[in-house]
Scaffold this active site. Structure first.
Site, PDB file in Angstrom:
ATOM      1  N   LYS A  37       0.815  -1.211   0.000  1.00  0.00           N
ATOM      2  CA  LYS A  37       0.000   0.000   0.000  1.00  0.00           C
ATOM      3  C   LYS A  37       0.852   1.267   0.000  1.00  0.00           C
ATOM      4  O   LYS A  37       0.483   2.256  -0.623  1.00  0.00           O
ATOM      5  CB  LYS A  37      -0.932   0.009   1.205  1.00  0.00           C
ATOM      6  CG  LYS A  37      -0.200   0.184   2.478  1.00  0.00           C
ATOM      7  CD  LYS A  37      -1.126   0.349   3.655  1.00  0.00           C
ATOM      8  CE  LYS A  37      -0.309   0.243   4.906  1.00  0.00           C
ATOM      9  NZ  LYS A  37      -0.369   1.358   5.764  1.00  0.00           N
ATOM     10  N   THR A  38       1.999   1.212   0.657  1.00  0.00           N
ATOM     11  CA  THR A  38       2.854   2.396   0.666  1.00  0.00           C
ATOM     12  C   THR A  38       3.291   2.727  -0.755  1.00  0.00           C
ATOM     13  O   THR A  38       3.305   3.888  -1.168  1.00  0.00           O
ATOM     14  CB  THR A  38       4.097   2.151   1.528  1.00  0.00           C
ATOM     15  OG1 THR A  38       3.673   1.626   2.778  1.00  0.00           O
ATOM     16  CG2 THR A  38       4.855   3.428   1.746  1.00  0.00           C
ATOM     17  N   ASP A  49      -3.562   7.554   5.022  1.00  0.00           N
ATOM     18  CA  ASP A  49      -3.036   6.217   5.256  1.00  0.00           C
ATOM     19  C   ASP A  49      -3.524   5.733   6.616  1.00  0.00           C
ATOM     20  O   ASP A  49      -3.891   6.538   7.475  1.00  0.00           O
ATOM     21  CB  ASP A  49      -1.502   6.271   5.217  1.00  0.00           C
ATOM     22  CG  ASP A  49      -0.897   4.893   5.099  1.00  0.00           C
ATOM     23  OD1 ASP A  49      -1.663   3.915   4.915  1.00  0.00           O
ATOM     24  OD2 ASP A  49       0.339   4.772   5.180  1.00  0.00           O
ATOM     25  N   GLU A  50      -3.506   4.451   6.837  1.00  0.00           N
ATOM     26  CA  GLU A  50      -3.919   3.856   8.122  1.00  0.00           C
ATOM     27  C   GLU A  50      -5.288   4.381   8.548  1.00  0.00           C
ATOM     28  O   GLU A  50      -5.493   4.775   9.695  1.00  0.00           O
ATOM     29  CB  GLU A  50      -2.886   4.156   9.220  1.00  0.00           C
ATOM     30  CG  GLU A  50      -1.451   3.811   8.876  1.00  0.00           C
ATOM     31  CD  GLU A  50      -1.162   2.315   8.904  1.00  0.00           C
ATOM     32  OE1 GLU A  50      -2.118   1.507   9.014  1.00  0.00           O
ATOM     33  OE2 GLU A  50       0.012   1.960   8.780  1.00  0.00           O
ATOM     34  N   GLN A  92      -6.077  -4.482  10.928  1.00  0.00           N
ATOM     35  CA  GLN A  92      -4.891  -3.967  11.608  1.00  0.00           C
ATOM     36  C   GLN A  92      -5.219  -2.780  12.498  1.00  0.00           C
ATOM     37  O   GLN A  92      -4.344  -1.994  12.863  1.00  0.00           O
ATOM     38  CB  GLN A  92      -3.828  -3.570  10.582  1.00  0.00           C
ATOM     39  CG  GLN A  92      -3.272  -4.763   9.831  1.00  0.00           C
ATOM     40  CD  GLN A  92      -2.121  -4.367   8.935  1.00  0.00           C
ATOM     41  OE1 GLN A  92      -1.114  -3.854   9.392  1.00  0.00           O
ATOM     42  NE2 GLN A  92      -2.277  -4.604   7.641  1.00  0.00           N
ATOM     43  N   ARG A  95       4.179  -9.395  10.171  1.00  0.00           N
ATOM     44  CA  ARG A  95       5.425  -8.638  10.004  1.00  0.00           C
ATOM     45  C   ARG A  95       6.524  -9.521   9.442  1.00  0.00           C
ATOM     46  O   ARG A  95       7.552  -9.031   8.990  1.00  0.00           O
ATOM     47  CB  ARG A  95       5.932  -8.065  11.339  1.00  0.00           C
ATOM     48  CG  ARG A  95       5.072  -7.035  12.049  1.00  0.00           C
ATOM     49  CD  ARG A  95       4.624  -5.946  11.180  1.00  0.00           C
ATOM     50  NE  ARG A  95       3.297  -6.235  10.646  1.00  0.00           N
ATOM     51  CZ  ARG A  95       2.706  -5.545   9.683  1.00  0.00           C
ATOM     52  NH1 ARG A  95       3.328  -4.542   9.129  1.00  0.00           N
ATOM     53  NH2 ARG A  95       1.513  -5.875   9.246  1.00  0.00           N
TER      54      ARG A  95
END
Length: 818
Positions: free
Chosen positions: A67-68, A253-254, A305, A679
């Site tokens: 996504k980044t 974002d997030e 998340q 992760r």
DNA sequence: CCTACAACGATTTTT
DNA sequence: TCGTTGTAGG
């Protein structure tokens, strides 16, 4: 009128940015990447997201789905292909670190023009907006930003003034309540109304007074920054219109971790159907009834998340996005580029236990990979030892570098065991988070000095330094000044300036106060003269005698404090040399009135930037072995490592004790587990300890329920509870009763206390040689590096790993040879 | 007014 | 175990 921005309309004519860009001739300046370059290496849904036009867009991005990359490519696309002015882009990230990285990556694609984008956290963006509109809401531009610790202190004072019994009304919980109310955009009057309808009246009273004190101090807390900005937009539609006109592209974002206030802010900026019932934008003289289309909005996130509900994040924001923005489209990114299929299957299995989530299935085409390794340890030391050995083995056999490895735990306190073991075996490591730099006492003291210089109304900071270092202004004198301030309705600082009017101040104290006032005024004149932040800081520390007090101190901790202050000065120096670096680098930002921006901006940066400097950079391709990273699961969000150790998987530890009874909280813990698992790129280890010492007493924890949720065939158990049981029976053959356990604990701690008493009474000077391992009461385990002096005067230099190397006088130092 | 010591209490995550 | 707060005594 409100401030003028470079782009009142849209789209911006090509080349307009040269008005802003100040003649940077570097080759990167006007890079224009090809379409192919911008879409290179992206899969179909990712491309769709990058080129999407018009309607609000929700990108549901599973862990590791790139996504980044999508965000940065899209921004570059907007600038390069759609001729968006960089200044018309607002990108919100979760941390400042992420913001810096994003700006950097976009710059690599389109050149330095990207520097004028707004890429920042919600909080930083709000501060910048508030500063521009400062005249609208009656604050001075020198306002101070109160962080969590300041808020707590202020609330404690408020509670004391209201005579609230701290047992019945703990400031901590009141503050929580207040924070929630602010997140819900209830000002203290709304909240009081609710409260009078049967809720906690005392809480509301505390809110009111707390807010009043903030105002008096010319200070805003974290929640205020968001709440005020939203209120500002609602109270002044023409202001809102100005900003709506400025930001043509908004990216968040997030998004799963946004709270209500943040949601409202986005809504103010991007919602389609904002009525303008009074036609105020006309009245303000903007271009007649012309309708400004809303900004293009893209939010990116993953409901699975969402791990910040405890601080007000509302998972509903992302779940209901399509309802909030009816024309919205959704793109799902499910292909994972990070982990092996084994890891993803495990992650999917765990998260699928949560109710009410939209199904999502991560997949990869990169193969099954290694099995997950499980280990049941006897206790937390055994767990740490196993991990240390395993890291060592991975390095020998597979060439895994320490920097490829991360150890995760639920709470910061758990890091200690790992530190002890890692020091003992000589493994390089780094703890991220924990006691943060800006929360150390000496750093806060130093910053309090600076804050007072910029904003003398800031009572919390002022009273903090009033008698720090000790200068003979005690409680009594402080109370007298406070009385004077209240009687004459002046600020505490003004009262200090005419302390002689205050009844009851001892002449001795009065002199001290005069000295203090003079000190502050001298320093203030330096600020007014536009002196550099680092110079002012140094002067404040020396002239106040603060530095001297630390230097003269016998306490070995104070040595570290001096170093920390030197570090702070270095940070200030760096800032003074290059204030343009970092989040507030917008040439369109013209300093307003008030004190010279240098010091003020420095304080602002410090307040808003948690020390992201500790978070490891993306793994560099170099051969540098680096260090093992230790951090909490929360800190791990957004990072990835080839090898991950997920530790402390015990009910009561992870999931945390306080979440066990509460379903939503338990689900959040499960999401945390999901974050942890995802992760890992190649190898995942899970471990737990049968017995773990939690604050003194050992406790016997059952396996975490999350372990049971993993598909059994994915895990290769190196050691199980059964192995442990055999061992346990052999070692402790006595039948266990709780009484026995209790007395055992008591015996141990009593014996230890006894031993330490003896040691200090006899003043045994341990006989040390370089290379010896020692234990220090406060610094923990260390290695002797060097020795000097004889007998009573012998001094040892001891390396305490993360604590640094200390020189200790063995006569006093509580060190014990191992 | 300051220091030293004792008792106490609280221990999740953080922009 | 830790750090903070309260109290007693100098």
């Amino acid at each position: 009128m409100t401030a003028q921005f470079p782009i009142p309309g849209l789209p911006t004519p090509p080349g307009a940015d040269s008005l802003v860009d100040k003649g940077d001739e570097s080759p990167r300046r006007r890079r224009r990447p090809s379409r192919e370059e911008l879409l290179e290496g992206l899969n179909e849904p990712q491309r769709e997201a990058v080129v999407h036009e018009g309607t609000p867009l929700l990108v549901v991005a599973g862990a590791g789905s790139g996504k980044t990359r999508v965000l940065t490519r899209r921004i570059a696309w907007l600038i390069s292909e759609r001729d968006a002015h960089p200044g018309s882009i607002l990108a919100i990230t979760f941390t400042n670190k992420a913001a810096a990285e994003m700006r950097e990556r976009v710059s690599e694609l389109v050149g330095n023009r990207a520097r004028i984008m707004w890429v920042s956290t919600f909080h930083s963006a709000c501060v910048r907006i508030l500063r521009k509109e400062i005249d609208k809401f009656g604050f001075k531009s020198s306002f101070t930003i109160y962080d969590a610790a300041d808020s707590k202190r202020l609330m404690t004072l408020v509670c004391r003034d209201l005579d609230l019994d701290p047992k019945q009304y703990p400031p901590r919980s009141i503050l929580n309540w207040v924070s929630n109310a602010k997140n819900e955009l209830q000002d203290h009057e709304d909240a009081s109304k609710d409260a009078k309808n049967g809720l906690e009246e005392k809480y509301a009273a505390a809110y009111t007074l707390y807010q009043e004190r903030l105002r008096q101090a010319n200070a805003l807390d974290f929640d205020d920054l968001l709440m005020m900005t939203v209120h500002l937009f609602r109270a002044f539609p023409e202001v809102r219109e100005t900003w709506r006109r400025r930001f043509r592209h908004v990216l968040v974002d997030e998004y799963q971790d946004t709270n209500h206030a943040q949601y409202a802010l986005i809504h103010e900026l991007c919602a389609d159907s904002l009525e303008d019932p009074l036609g105020l934008s006309d009245g303000a003289g903007t271009s007649g009834g012309e309708r400004i289309p809303p900004a293009e909005l893209m939010v990116v996130g993953d409901a699975d998340q969402s791990i910040y509900a405890f601080r007000g994040a509302n998972i509903r924001n992302i779940l209901d996005f399509e309802q909030d923005f009816p024309s919205a489209e959704t793109i799902l990114l499910e292909q994972n580029y990070r982990s092996t299929q084994t890891i993803l299957t495990a992650a999917n299995a765990v998260i699928s236990r949560n109710d009410g989530r939209k199904p999502k299935n991560l997949w990869t085409d990169s193969g099954a990979g290694e099995r997950i390794v499980g280990y049941v340890a006897d206790n937390e030391h055994d767990e740490a030892r196993f991990i240390a050995e395993e890291i060592d083995k991975l390095g020998d056999e597979g060439g895994t570098r320490p920097s490829d490895v991360a150890v995760f735990y639920r709470t910061n306190a758990q890091s200690r065991v790992f530190e002890e073991i890692f020091i003992r075996v000589g493994m390089a490591y780094k703890v991220v988070g924990g006691v943060r730099f800006y929360e150390r006492r000496e750093v806060r003291d130093a910053l309090a000095y600076l804050r007072v210089l910029v904003n003398p109304d800031d009572q919390v900071s002022l009273r903090r330094i009033l008698n720090t270092p000790k200068r003979g202004i005690g409680e009594r004198a402080e109370a007298c000044i406070e009385g004077l301030a209240q009687r004459d309705r002046i600020t505490f600082w003004e009262a200090l300036q005419k302390a002689e009017d205050a009844p009851g101040v001892a002449s001795r104290s009065l002199n001290a106060i005069r000295g203090f006032v003079e000190l502050i005024e001298q320093l203030q004149s330096m600020v007014d003269a536009g002196e550099r932040a680092d110079v002012i800081l140094e002067q404040a520390l020396t002239r106040s005698g603060y530095l001297k007090e630390l230097e003269d101190s016998e306490d070995p901790q104070d040595e570290t404090r001096v170093e920390n202050l030197a570090e702070l000065v270095a940070v200030a120096r760096e800032f003074a040399d290059d204030p343009q670096a970092g989040p507030s680098a917008d040439p369109a930002d013209v300093p307003d009135d008030g004190p010279p921006p240098g010091l003020r901006d420095f304080l602002e940066r410090v307040a808003l930037v948690a020390d992201s400097d500790q978070i490891p950079d993306a793994p560099d391709g170099e051969s540098a072995p680096g260090v093992v990273t230790l951090m909490t699961l929360h800190t791990a969000k957004g990072l990835e490592f080839p090898v991950v150790f997920l530790t402390g998987l015990e009910d009561g530890v992870f999931p945390h004790l306080r979440s066990l009874g509460d379903k939503p909280e338990l689900e959040e813990e499960r999401r945390l587990a999901y974050v942890g698992v995802t992760r890992a790129r190649e190898r995942l280890y899970i471990s737990r300890a049968i017995v773990r010492s939690a604050w003194g007493a050992p406790s016997h924890n059952p396996a975490s329920r999350f372990i049971d949720e993993l598909p059994i065939d994915l895990v290769d158990w190196r050691r199980t509870a059964d192995d442990q049981a055999v061992w346990s029976r052999q070692t402790y053959s006595l039948p266990q009763s709780s009484q026995r356990r209790g007395s055992l604990t008591f015996g141990t701690s009593a014996a230890r206390a006894d031993a330490s008493k003896k040691a200090s009474a006899a003043r045994d000077i341990p006989n040390l040689d370089p290379g010896d391992r020692v234990n220090h009461d406060t610094f923990g385990l260390g290695t002797v590096v060097a020795l000097e002096g004889m007998g009573d005067n012998s001094v040892a230099s001891i390396d305490f790993g993360s604590e640094g190397v200390k020189r200790l006088l063995l006569r006093y130092a509580p060190v014990e040879k191992l």
